[in-house]
Design an enzyme around this catalytic site. Structure first.
Site, PDB file in Angstrom:
ATOM      1  N   CYS A   1      91.222  40.748  48.888  1.00 47.91           N
ATOM      2  CA  CYS A   1      91.819  39.436  48.642  1.00 47.91           C
ATOM      3  C   CYS A   1      91.566  38.532  49.860  1.00 47.91           C
ATOM      4  CB  CYS A   1      93.309  39.579  48.387  1.00 47.91           C
ATOM      5  SG  CYS A   1      94.158  40.530  49.647  1.00 47.91           S
TER       6      CYS A   1
ATOM      7  N   CYS B   1      93.339  39.453  52.977  1.00 43.41           N
ATOM      8  CA  CYS B   1      92.866  40.645  53.688  1.00 43.41           C
ATOM      9  C   CYS B   1      91.802  40.262  54.710  1.00 43.41           C
ATOM     10  CB  CYS B   1      92.278  41.661  52.708  1.00 43.41           C
ATOM     11  SG  CYS B   1      93.330  42.006  51.314  1.00 43.41           S
TER      12      CYS B   1
END
Lengths: 353, 76
Positions: B10, B13
């Site tokens: 994501c 992240c």
């Protein structure tokens, strides 16, 4: 500073509190003041300063854009701030604790409500799903949570409130919760556990309990401000694009133009709206300003609401992610049940309003 | 020191990864930073919300991107 810090020296606490409170007050008062002055200001700017001809379509479109964009952004900042603070009280672990072992119906209701306030991002849907089902949260209850979390969120509510008023915002919220509760309950009744990928139930269940440190109010407030930055930054391009398209429709599409294709009497419009909405993906910020203009031009409320829910609540990328833990059959049932719920809501609204 | 960043790719992240890299560089510590994207490994750590930061096998943060300053504190 070799120890992990976090306890601030005591003496500065008092002045810090005063500072925090002043900051909140300033922020809230300023936002509300701006909200009340915006309409006047946009009229004054467009018609008095820039001398647009008020009979021209483009003037209406531009005035709409200049008024709506900052209005919605300010509302968004206010609510995201408040919700950001509320969320510091809810973590996925705490939500799980409340939900595990709950009876079916109560569990579904709780899960849907907790879905609104628990911090959730669709990219952590998978670990969260696994965590829930392996620690005793029933599958149906988990689904209630997964349906309500993306659909009934603060961004959608703010936009609906700002652009349509509180009645529609409330309607959206209650029907969204209703769909989440009911769909989860149905999925639970259907006993679909066998369509969850086998490895899920074998995987490690224990949650890494992050040291449950008590946050101070100052920390909560700064998390609130932090979430304004994060969410507004993420959402504003969608919002501006959405409002721009909305402004265009507002200024150019003739009144009642859409009544024949998206109006109440077009009974097929609800299922079509849902079918088109499911694969489409946009967050609430992009879709709601467009929806507002559709409504204004004669589309029926139920049709528009169904479209919006399908776009926000069900999306292709989410299904692709969920495929890792769910067998295709369960995904299809999930889409079917939720889609059917949205369909019913759409028809009910078209009948009642 | 072994640092792992848990998350299935994501945007947050990536942000966490960059922040950790920066923190490591500014502190000038010896550390191996890796991304963990395999879901079974993520759940093995008992992590429910990503991105999560693991330092030497211990979960330090979940579901958020701590600031570079905070990460430095965790690294010390």
């Amino acid at each position: 500073m070799s120890e992990s810090c976090c306890i601030k020296p005591n003496k500065s606490n008092n002045s810090n509190n005063v500072y925090t409170i002043t900051k909140i007050l300033l922020f809230v008062i300023l936002s509300i003041f701006l909200l009340f002055k915006l309409e006047k200001f946009s009229n004054w700017l467009i018609y008095d300063v820039l001398k647009f001809d008020s009979s021209l379509r483009i003037s209406a479109a531009i005035q709409f854009f200049i008024f709506e964009t900052p209005k919605v952004l300010i509302l968004l900042a206010l609510i995201v701030f408040a919700v950001g603070i509320v969320r510091t009280f809810f973590t996925p672990e705490r939500t799980r604790k409340i939900l595990s072992g709950k009876k079916e119906f109560t569990g579904n209701v709780l899960a849907a409500l907790l879905g609104v306030v628990t911090p959730f991002c669709s990219c952590s849907a998978i670990p969260l799903f696994i965590g829930f089902v392996t620690t005793g949260v029933p599958l149906g209850v988990t689904f209630s949570f997964l349906i309500s979390a993306p659909m009934v969120n603060e961004v959608a509510l703010v936009l609906l409130f700002g652009l349509f008023g509180w009645k529609i915002a409330l309607l959206y919220m209650s029907t969204g919760l209703f769909i989440a509760i009911l769909s989860g309950w149905v999925i639970g009744k259907l006993k679909l556990e066998k369509y969850v990928e086998e490895w899920v139930y074998k995987s490690h269940a224990q949650s890494a309990v992050e040291k449950d440190k008590k946050l101070t109010w100052q920390e909560r407030v700064s998390i609130g401000f932090e979430s304004i930055k994060e969410i507004v930054y993420k959402v504003w391009p969608y919002l501006v694009a959405g409002i721009a398209i909305g402004s265009f429709v507002h200024g150019y599409v003739p009144e009642n133009y859409l009544a024949s294709i998206m109006g109440k009497n077009a009974f097929w419009s609800v299922p079509i709206a849902v079918l088109i909405g499911i694969p489409l993906y946009s967050n609430a910020a992009g879709i709601i300003p467009i929806v507002q203009s559709l409504l204004e031009k004669g589309a029926a409320l139920g049709t528009v609401l169904a479209f919006m829910m399908a776009v926000i609540g069900l999306s292709l990328p989410e299904m692709v992610i969920l495929r890792k833990v769910l067998k295709l059959r369960l995904i299809l049932i999930f889409i079917g049940v939720v889609g059917f719920g949205i369909l019913i809501v759409g028809y009910i609204f078209n009948l009642v309003f | 020191m072994k640092i792992e960043i848990l998350g299935m790719g994501c945007p947050k992240c990536k942000k966490l990864y960059d922040a950790v890299k920066l923190a490591v560089k500014e502190l000038n510590v010896e550390a191996e930073v890796t991304k963990v994207e395999d879901i079974t490994k993520i759940t093995d750590y008992g992590v429910w919300s990503t991105p999560a930061l693991i330092i030497d096998g211990e979960v330090k943060s979940m579901g958020k991107v701590p600031s570079v300053e905070e990460i430095k504190q965790m690294l010390k």
